[in-house]
Design a protein around this motif. Structure first.
Motif, PDB file in Angstrom:
ATOM      1  N   ARG A  30       0.916  -1.219  -0.003  1.00 48.79           N
ATOM      2  CA  ARG A  30       0.000   0.026  -0.040  1.00 48.79           C
ATOM      3  C   ARG A  30       0.616   1.265  -0.100  1.00 48.79           C
ATOM      4  O   ARG A  30       0.414   2.306  -0.614  1.00 48.79           O
ATOM      5  N   THR A 199       0.302  10.221   8.529  1.00 51.96           N
ATOM      6  CA  THR A 199      -1.092   9.983   8.499  1.00 51.96           C
ATOM      7  C   THR A 199      -2.165  11.083   8.277  1.00 51.96           C
ATOM      8  O   THR A 199      -3.100  10.707   7.600  1.00 51.96           O
ATOM      9  N   PRO A 204      -1.493   5.332   4.200  1.00 53.48           N
ATOM     10  CA  PRO A 204      -1.490   4.060   5.177  1.00 53.48           C
ATOM     11  C   PRO A 204      -0.295   3.572   5.650  1.00 53.48           C
ATOM     12  O   PRO A 204       0.666   4.297   5.483  1.00 53.48           O
TER      13      PRO A 204
END
Lengths: 264, 319
Positions: A30, A199, A204
């Motif tokens: 990711r 974040t 992610p």
């Protein structure tokens, strides 16, 4: 370029695309981070100035970003400039600032390019240390891409991990103080994580961390994010030389980890 | 589906290439210099990270960890390394800190200093980046934060007990010449990692609340400000930053998966040189007849290899 060379280049490009298509049949990370080290040593190897190495490095960055997009890697974070890098010779710092500003202006003018791929640009770090014209270029480029949701590009400049963690701790303390009833049990590692710059920009958890040029340290990059459940690759290749030959094994290693985990 | 099959084929090809590369590297393998050989650079603070498979937690693992730590401790003393941090995510070493103290009793003469309720000033100054200045407010280093670090200090044999500050000065002067130099051992687990930073944050909140309640104008409190150097004095006060980290898997897999840090405290690893032991360098525990367990201790060769790599590392400090 002669026609056999053009044909070979075309074939090579098609094979690369095929390889990337095959890779997408398996698990894809990711979030991948790149510490793009080795530009100056790469240039010095061919008797050129450090600044030219940074230009080559930017070219490699564009290629790697394209590869990441084709693979479907949702989030890429790059370490463009460390707070400590202000210690470099002034002419090099100025050249880097100029390079950064020119690219940001390019992004702002061709905002459609990032929007086309749905990329949100976040510039993370102690922005107030940058020259005001660079800050203005950053704000414009970020503003143009803020609504994009398909993928994220975090450019860390000027960044230091301890500074990021300190800001996150400062934020959680301020948030707790702002509440009607101050409750210290509301501060957890989770709440600090939620207040990290990465974040806050929608990133992610970090799956893969890559540092080029053979250095085996983090040097102030994403320390909180990479200390757990992140595969760390310290490759010997200098950043301008980094490509599929180095990146494909990294993706394959990730896929093996995911497959092994799904068996347990 | 077709793409998936091709992908599996690609993985088989990759695994074969890795296998061949490992065999080739084995052939060209050159043994490292011995422990006591001259090296241009030796770490002042070494961290050893011990890793086992997630599903395996047994007496056997505990025994391996203790043996690995004992070995590294002995080598560190021989080299004059001043500080050793031993980390395992699950807290196996912490659980056995009494056993460790007994086992190393002939090296360690002071009682265990638990820093769970009060922070300690380290005997050697915390290693910090050149860009960070010391905290202007010494109070931050004295806040009661739970850092979950168990620290044991050894003295040179035959030296009478002195105040900590004097020992530190003496230690720095002697460590190059003494064959068995004093060594500070920190034992930590994941609880000293991100949870310790959260604990520091809670402490800061309590402190900020106290200051606000005792200020002249509590209704108009300024925005809360925290500097990196203040947070650093809290965190490095309990656990200084290691120069060098060796990651060792006691149940190695072939091929070796990529390096991970297994939750090691993130604040302290800014400039830490990281090394992982390779399978070629480690050795099976003695008196272990069960070949199928495939557990491996850290060998002197692995340790020396790591030191050789550290000696060759270049630091540019951002320049």
């Amino acid at each position: 370029m002669t026609w056999p060379q053009s044909f070979l280049a075309f074939l090579k490009a098609q094979l690369a695309l095929l390889l990337l298509r095959v890779l997408t049949a398996g698990p894809i990370p990711r979030h991948v981070a790149f510490e793009m080290d080795g530009n100056r040593r790469f240039a010095r190897r061919t008797g050129r100035r450090a600044v030219e190495g940074h230009s080559d490095g930017f070219h490699t960055l564009k290629q790697i970003l394209e590869i990441c997009m084709r693979l479907g890697i949702r989030c890429v974070t790059v370490y463009a400039f460390a707070i400590e890098n202000f210690n470099r010779p002034p002419e090099e710092v100025d050249a880097l600032m100029k390079l950064g500003e020119e690219r940001l202006v390019e992004i702002a003018q061709n905002g459609a390019l990032l929007s086309q791929h749905g990329i949100r640009l976040n510039v993370l770090g102690q922005r107030e240390l940058l020259p005001s014209h660079v800050q203005a270029a950053i704000e414009k480029a970020e503003g143009m891409t803020r609504q994009n949701t398909k993928s994220i590009l975090n450019v860390c400049a000027p960044y230091a991990s301890r500074h990021e963690i300190t800001l996150a701790v400062q934020s959680v303390v301020q948030q707790a103080l702002d509440k009607e009833e101050v409750d210290s049990s509301s501060i957890t590692e989770q709440s600090i994580d939620e207040n990290l710059m990465t974040t806050l920009g929608g990133s992610p958890p970090l799956d893969i961390f890559v540092r080029t040029s053979g250095v085996k340290r983090l040097s102030g990059f994403l320390q909180w994010q990479c200390c757990e459940n992140t595969q760390i690759h310290m490759v010997d290749t200098y950043w301008p030389d980094f490509g599929l030959r180095d990146f494909v094994p990294i993706i394959l290693d990730y896929q093996q980890k995911m497959w092994a985990r799904s068996k347990v | 589906m077709v793409a998936y099959l091709f992908l599996r084929l690609l993985h088989i090809l990759y695994a074969s290439l890795v296998f061949l590369k490992t065999r080739l590297q084995s052939r060209r393998y050159s043994p490292p210099q011995p422990v006591t050989a001259y090296r241009s650079k030796v770490p002042k603070h070494l961290a050893i990270v011990l890793v086992s498979n997630d599903t395996v937690h047994s007496n056997h693992t505990e025994g391996l960890y203790l043996e690995c730590l004992a070995r590294v401790f002995t080598w560190c003393r021989a080299l004059g390394i001043e500080q050793l941090t031993a980390y395992d995510a699950e807290g196996i070493l912490l659980k056995h800190s009494d056993t460790i103290r007994e086992r190393l009793a002939h090296h360690i003469e002071l009682p265990t200093d638990e820093s769970e309720t009060e922070p300690e000033y380290p005997l050697t100054p915390p290693l910090s980046e050149s860009s960070e200045s010391r905290s202007h407010s010494p109070d931050f280093g004295e806040l009661p934060v739970e850092l979950n670090v168990t620290t044991m200090r050894s003295l040179k044999k035959g030296v009478s007990h002195r105040k900590p500050r004097e020992v530190a000065v003496r230690r720095r002067a002697l460590h190059k010449q003494s064959p068995c130099s004093p060594l500070t051992l920190h034992i930590i687990s994941r609880s000293a990692s991100k949870p310790a930073i959260a604990s520091a944050a809670r402490c800061l909140l309590d402190d900020a609340l106290y200051r606000r309640q005792n200020s002249h104008d509590p209704a108009h409190a300024k925005a809360y400000q925290l500097s990196t150097s203040d947070l650093n004095s809290m965190l490095e006060g309990g656990l200084p930053s290691p120069d060098f980290m060796i990651v060792h898997h006691v149940y190695p897999q072939a091929p070796q998966p990529p390096l991970e840090l297994h939750g090691f405290p993130p604040w302290q690893i800014t400039l830490t040189e990281i090394h992982r032991t390779i399978i070629r360098d480690v050795l099976a525990p003695p008196n272990h007849s069960d070949a199928s367990s495939k557990s491996l201790l850290i060998s002197e060769q692995a340790f020396c290899h790591a030191l050789d790599e550290y000696a060759g590392a270049q630091f540019r400090m951002g320049r």
